[in-house]
Design an enzyme around this catalytic site. Structure first.
Site, PDB file in Angstrom:
ATOM      1  N   GLN A   1      68.046   3.475  56.406  1.00 57.65           N
ATOM      2  CA  GLN A   1      69.173   3.408  55.460  1.00 57.65           C
ATOM      3  C   GLN A   1      68.921   3.533  54.440  1.00 57.65           C
ATOM      4  O   GLN A   1      68.203   2.897  54.146  1.00 57.65           O
ATOM      5  CB  GLN A   1      69.960   2.299  55.529  1.00 57.65           C
ATOM      6  CG  GLN A   1      70.884   2.077  54.932  1.00 57.65           C
ATOM      7  CD  GLN A   1      71.656   0.926  55.379  1.00 57.65           C
ATOM      8  OE1 GLN A   1      70.996  -0.390  54.619  1.00 57.65           O
ATOM      9  NE2 GLN A   1      73.519   0.961  55.038  1.00 57.65           N
TER      10      GLN A   1
ATOM     11  N   HIS B   1      67.961  -2.710  60.527  1.00 55.70           N
ATOM     12  CA  HIS B   1      67.149  -1.800  59.814  1.00 55.70           C
ATOM     13  C   HIS B   1      66.206  -1.676  58.459  1.00 55.70           C
ATOM     14  O   HIS B   1      66.678  -3.562  58.111  1.00 55.70           O
ATOM     15  CB  HIS B   1      68.510  -0.508  59.112  1.00 55.70           C
ATOM     16  CG  HIS B   1      69.485  -1.135  58.197  1.00 55.70           C
ATOM     17  ND1 HIS B   1      70.913  -1.957  58.609  1.00 55.70           N
ATOM     18  CD2 HIS B   1      69.271  -1.709  56.955  1.00 55.70           C
ATOM     19  CE1 HIS B   1      71.249  -2.538  57.784  1.00 55.70           C
ATOM     20  NE2 HIS B   1      70.841  -2.185  56.713  1.00 55.70           N
TER      21      HIS B   1
ATOM     22  N   HIS C   1      66.109  -3.714  51.369  1.00 53.24           N
ATOM     23  CA  HIS C   1      65.883  -4.988  51.774  1.00 53.24           C
ATOM     24  C   HIS C   1      65.757  -4.493  52.954  1.00 53.24           C
ATOM     25  O   HIS C   1      65.286  -3.506  53.949  1.00 53.24           O
ATOM     26  CB  HIS C   1      67.198  -5.429  51.998  1.00 53.24           C
ATOM     27  CG  HIS C   1      68.333  -4.222  52.144  1.00 53.24           C
ATOM     28  ND1 HIS C   1      69.186  -3.129  51.386  1.00 53.24           N
ATOM     29  CD2 HIS C   1      68.790  -3.707  53.186  1.00 53.24           C
ATOM     30  CE1 HIS C   1      70.100  -2.115  52.106  1.00 53.24           C
ATOM     31  NE2 HIS C   1      69.712  -2.496  53.778  1.00 53.24           N
TER      32      HIS C   1
ATOM     33  N   GLU D   1      69.571  -8.400  55.299  1.00 47.56           N
ATOM     34  CA  GLU D   1      71.053  -8.496  55.770  1.00 47.56           C
ATOM     35  C   GLU D   1      70.551  -8.859  57.116  1.00 47.56           C
ATOM     36  O   GLU D   1      69.833  -8.958  57.754  1.00 47.56           O
ATOM     37  CB  GLU D   1      71.438  -6.748  55.226  1.00 47.56           C
ATOM     38  CG  GLU D   1      72.473  -6.177  55.775  1.00 47.56           C
ATOM     39  CD  GLU D   1      72.772  -5.259  55.688  1.00 47.56           C
ATOM     40  OE1 GLU D   1      71.797  -4.405  55.380  1.00 47.56           O
ATOM     41  OE2 GLU D   1      73.927  -4.025  56.420  1.00 47.56           O
TER      42      GLU D   1
ATOM     43  N   GLU E   1      74.444   7.201  51.445  1.00 48.48           N
ATOM     44  CA  GLU E   1      73.247   6.599  52.630  1.00 48.48           C
ATOM     45  C   GLU E   1      73.709   7.250  54.103  1.00 48.48           C
ATOM     46  O   GLU E   1      74.867   8.371  54.496  1.00 48.48           O
ATOM     47  CB  GLU E   1      74.222   5.245  53.047  1.00 48.48           C
ATOM     48  CG  GLU E   1      75.225   5.047  53.993  1.00 48.48           C
ATOM     49  CD  GLU E   1      75.531   3.431  54.401  1.00 48.48           C
ATOM     50  OE1 GLU E   1      75.705   2.393  54.350  1.00 48.48           O
ATOM     51  OE2 GLU E   1      74.874   3.392  56.130  1.00 48.48           O
TER      52      GLU E   1
HETATM   53  N1  CMX Z   1      64.639  -7.538  46.097  1.00 42.50           N
HETATM   54  C1  CMX Z   1      64.501  -8.416  46.078  1.00 42.50           C
HETATM   55  N2  CMX Z   1      64.650  -8.820  45.058  1.00 42.50           N
HETATM   56  C2  CMX Z   1      65.689  -8.922  44.107  1.00 42.50           C
HETATM   57  C3  CMX Z   1      66.770  -7.281  44.678  1.00 42.50           C
HETATM   58  C4  CMX Z   1      65.948  -7.080  46.157  1.00 42.50           C
HETATM   59  N3  CMX Z   1      66.731  -6.159  46.595  1.00 42.50           N
HETATM   60  N4  CMX Z   1      67.112  -7.364  43.928  1.00 42.50           N
HETATM   61  C5  CMX Z   1      67.604  -8.299  43.133  1.00 42.50           C
HETATM   62  N5  CMX Z   1      66.604  -8.930  43.123  1.00 42.50           N
HETATM   63  C6  CMX Z   1      65.782 -10.065  42.072  1.00 42.50           C
HETATM   64  C7  CMX Z   1      65.360  -9.002  40.470  1.00 42.50           C
HETATM   65  O1  CMX Z   1      64.426  -8.419  40.487  1.00 42.50           O
HETATM   66  C8  CMX Z   1      65.663 -10.243  40.317  1.00 42.50           C
HETATM   67  O2  CMX Z   1      64.603 -10.843  39.781  1.00 42.50           O
HETATM   68  P1  CMX Z   1      64.065 -11.673  38.119  1.00 42.50           P
HETATM   69  O3  CMX Z   1      65.721 -13.254  37.819  1.00 42.50           O
HETATM   70  O4  CMX Z   1      63.310 -12.415  39.301  1.00 42.50           O
HETATM   71  O5  CMX Z   1      64.524 -10.612  37.685  1.00 42.50           O
HETATM   72  C9  CMX Z   1      67.032 -11.183  40.930  1.00 42.50           C
HETATM   73  O6  CMX Z   1      66.740 -10.952  42.160  1.00 42.50           O
HETATM   74  C10 CMX Z   1      68.571 -10.424  40.127  1.00 42.50           C
HETATM   75  O7  CMX Z   1      68.636  -8.906  39.952  1.00 42.50           O
HETATM   76  P2  CMX Z   1      69.499  -8.490  39.730  1.00 42.50           P
HETATM   77  O8  CMX Z   1      69.181  -7.373  38.485  1.00 42.50           O
HETATM   78  O9  CMX Z   1      70.229  -9.669  38.023  1.00 42.50           O
HETATM   79  O10 CMX Z   1      71.173  -8.425  40.048  1.00 42.50           O
HETATM   80  P3  CMX Z   1      71.912  -9.400  40.491  1.00 42.50           P
HETATM   81  O11 CMX Z   1      71.692 -10.699  40.348  1.00 42.50           O
HETATM   82  O12 CMX Z   1      73.254  -8.510  39.915  1.00 42.50           O
HETATM   83  O13 CMX Z   1      72.541  -9.117  42.073  1.00 42.50           O
HETATM   84  C11 CMX Z   1      71.926  -9.604  43.996  1.00 42.50           C
HETATM   85  C12 CMX Z   1      70.937  -9.348  43.081  1.00 42.50           C
HETATM   86  C13 CMX Z   1      71.350  -9.669  45.824  1.00 42.50           C
HETATM   87  C14 CMX Z   1      73.081 -10.707  44.009  1.00 42.50           C
HETATM   88  C15 CMX Z   1      72.534  -7.908  44.927  1.00 42.50           C
HETATM   89  O14 CMX Z   1      71.934  -6.825  44.319  1.00 42.50           O
HETATM   90  C16 CMX Z   1      73.333  -7.866  45.906  1.00 42.50           C
HETATM   91  O15 CMX Z   1      74.435  -8.408  46.065  1.00 42.50           O
HETATM   92  N6  CMX Z   1      73.323  -7.258  47.296  1.00 42.50           N
HETATM   93  C17 CMX Z   1      73.354  -7.177  48.136  1.00 42.50           C
HETATM   94  C18 CMX Z   1      74.314  -5.675  48.015  1.00 42.50           C
HETATM   95  C19 CMX Z   1      73.428  -4.526  48.406  1.00 42.50           C
HETATM   96  O16 CMX Z   1      72.592  -4.791  48.059  1.00 42.50           O
HETATM   97  N7  CMX Z   1      73.976  -3.548  48.669  1.00 42.50           N
HETATM   98  C20 CMX Z   1      73.223  -2.359  49.125  1.00 42.50           C
HETATM   99  C21 CMX Z   1      73.290  -2.107  50.181  1.00 42.50           C
HETATM  100  C22 CMX Z   1      74.250  -2.395  51.655  1.00 42.50           C
HETATM  101  C23 CMX Z   1      74.321  -1.679  53.314  1.00 42.50           C
HETATM  102  O17 CMX Z   1      72.840  -2.298  53.151  1.00 42.50           O
HETATM  103  O18 CMX Z   1      74.552  -1.537  53.428  1.00 42.50           O
HETATM  104 CO    CO Z   2      71.667  -2.104  54.864  1.00 39.90          CO
END
Ligand code: CMX
Ligand code: CO
Length: 142
Positions: A60, A7, A84, A134, A43
């Site tokens: 998604q 997705h 993502h 993912e 979602e």
């Molecule tokens: N794509 C690309 N870059 C991303 C991002 C994304 N989706 N999310 C965060 N970033 C980048 C930010 O821009 C930031 O970069 P800079 O430091 O250069 O500004 C850096 O990563 C850190 O971002 P943050 O805003 O401080 O956020 P966190 O570190 O707290 O969290 C992450 C980032 C990836 C660890 C967190 O989003 C995560 O755990 N993701 C996995 C879970 C998820 O996304 N769940 C929702 C979807 C559920 C599903 O698919 O079922």
């Molecule tokens: Co997903």
């Protein structure tokens, strides 16, 4: 082995309005919807092609259930858009371990529960050229 695009995750402010856009514009219908409190999302999965045996691809659509969730934080910073991509695999545990061994940060020690009873984990976007990635094993495959 990663065998398909499972997705594309799209962050939105209003799930119902976004679902309606995809229905009215492209004719895509909601295949499944749920709230995942652990991930902080409401979602809808829109099936784009394939069958229900794990071979399908979906959009998604994700609306945050709380501001401090991953999607809530991302929306506040970036606005709506592609959040993502998710690759499908029959073995999320094995593939995550192999990718971890290549120096890419895997965000969870053990895969968690994703859409439709799937098992999911994430790779850190900073280790993937800016793409939150993912890995998914569908319920039919595990
Ligand atoms: N794509 C690309 N870059 C991303 C991002 C994304 N989706 N999310 C965060 N970033 C980048 C930010 O821009 C930031 O970069 P800079 O430091 O250069 O500004 C850096 O990563 C850190 O971002 P943050 O805003 O401080 O956020 P966190 O570190 O707290 O969290 C992450 C980032 C990836 C660890 C967190 O989003 C995560 O755990 N993701 C996995 C879970 C998820 O996304 N769940 C929702 C979807 C559920 C599903 O698919 O079922
Ligand atoms: Co997903």
């Amino acid at each position: 082995m990663l065998t398909r695009i499972d997705h594309i995750g799209i962050a939105c402010f209003d799930l119902d309005k976004t679902v309606e856009f995809y229905r009215a514009t492209y004719g895509f219908e909601v295949f499944h919807s749920e709230v995942n409190e652990e991930q902080g999302v409401r979602e809808a999965m829109l099936k784009i092609n394939g069958t229900s045996d794990g071979g399908a691809s979906y959009l998604q659509l994700l609306e945050p259930t709380r501001e401090d969730s991953a999607v809530g934080k991302w929306l506040a910073k970036n606005g709506e858009g592609v959040h993502h991509i998710a690759f499908g695999t029959a073995d999320v545990d094995g593939d995550a371990e192999a990718i971890r061994g290549k120096g890419v940060r895997v965000l969870y020690d053990e895969p968690r529960i994703g859409s439709m009873g799937s098992r999911i984990t994430f790779l850190h976007p900073k280790d993937c050229h800016g793409v939150l990635t993912e890995l998914v094993t569908s319920a039919a495959e595990h």
